[in-house]
Design a protein around this motif. Structure first.
Motif, short mmCIF file in Angstrom:
data_model
loop_
_atom_site.label_atom_id
_atom_site.label_comp_id
_atom_site.label_asym_id
_atom_site.label_seq_id
_atom_site.Cartn_x
_atom_site.Cartn_y
_atom_site.Cartn_z
N ASN A 9 0.80 -1.23 0.00
CA ASN A 9 0.00 0.00 0.00
C ASN A 9 0.83 1.27 0.00
O ASN A 9 0.33 2.34 0.34
N LYS A 10 2.09 1.17 -0.37
CA LYS A 10 2.95 2.34 -0.47
C LYS A 10 2.81 2.93 -1.88
O LYS A 10 2.81 2.20 -2.87
N ILE A 11 2.69 4.26 -1.96
CA ILE A 11 2.62 4.92 -3.26
C ILE A 11 4.02 4.93 -3.85
O ILE A 11 4.95 5.51 -3.28
N ILE A 12 4.18 4.27 -5.00
CA ILE A 12 5.50 4.18 -5.62
C ILE A 12 5.62 5.02 -6.89
O ILE A 12 6.73 5.32 -7.32
N THR A 13 4.50 5.39 -7.47
CA THR A 13 4.51 6.20 -8.70
C THR A 13 3.28 7.09 -8.72
O THR A 13 2.21 6.69 -8.27
N VAL A 14 3.45 8.29 -9.25
CA VAL A 14 2.32 9.20 -9.47
C VAL A 14 2.39 9.72 -10.90
O VAL A 14 3.46 9.80 -11.49
N CYS A 15 1.24 10.07 -11.40
CA CYS A 15 1.14 10.52 -12.78
C CYS A 15 0.07 11.60 -12.85
O CYS A 15 -0.96 11.50 -12.19
N THR A 16 0.33 12.64 -13.63
CA THR A 16 -0.71 13.62 -13.91
C THR A 16 -1.03 13.54 -15.40
O THR A 16 -0.16 13.23 -16.22
N ALA A 17 -2.27 13.80 -15.73
CA ALA A 17 -2.71 13.70 -17.12
C ALA A 17 -3.87 14.65 -17.35
O ALA A 17 -4.50 15.12 -16.40
#
Length: 145
Positions: free
Chosen positions: A57-65
């Motif tokens: 449950n760790k956030i490893i990647t983020v993306c904006t679009a």
């Protein structure tokens, strides 16, 4: 691994967990944006925020679009991607396989393609998911007078 689109009204709550990851791609830019601008775009609904969580449950990647509307078609444009480098192959595969929530969302919005500008290292990685290199973006800084 799980990919989640964050609702606009939840951006303020998740921001402390993603802002550092979004600073990474901005460090490679030309200073046209700061992380606070990205927050505004997300909080106002001008861009979408996607997160990739690992099995812990760790956030490893983020993306904006964002959806870009051209006269003849709609395109889902990936703006920024920031993540932990050592898990690139894992999250890339999850984001772009045929069951990807990002692809499903883009199709639901009647987009005809995904568009993104990436560093050369991603050209080979993304080609196996059907991405094709169609251009190379070059930049020349203009000297101040």
């Amino acid at each position: 691994m799980k990919i989640i689109k964050i609702d606009t009204d939840l951006v303020p709550f998740i921001w402390p967990y993603v802002s550092e990851l979004l600073k990474k791609p901005l460090d490679r830019s030309f200073g046209e944006l700061e992380v606070e601008h990205i927050y505004s775009y997300l909080a106002e609904g001008h861009q979408d925020l996607w997160i990739v969580k690992d099995t812990d449950n760790k956030i490893i990647t983020v993306c904006t679009a964002q959806i870009v509307i051209y006269p003849m078609q709609k395109v889902y444009q990936i703006i920024l991607v920031g993540g932990e480098g050592f898990k690139v192959k894992e999250w890339v595969d999850k984001c772009w396989n045929k069951d990807s929530p990002i692809l499903k969302y883009a199709k639901e919005q009647n987009c005809v393609r995904i568009e993104t500008i990436v560093r050369d290292g991603f050209v080979k990685i993304l080609s196996k998911y059907g991405f094709n290199k169609t251009a190379t973006v070059l930049n020349k800084m203009l000297e101040e007078k």
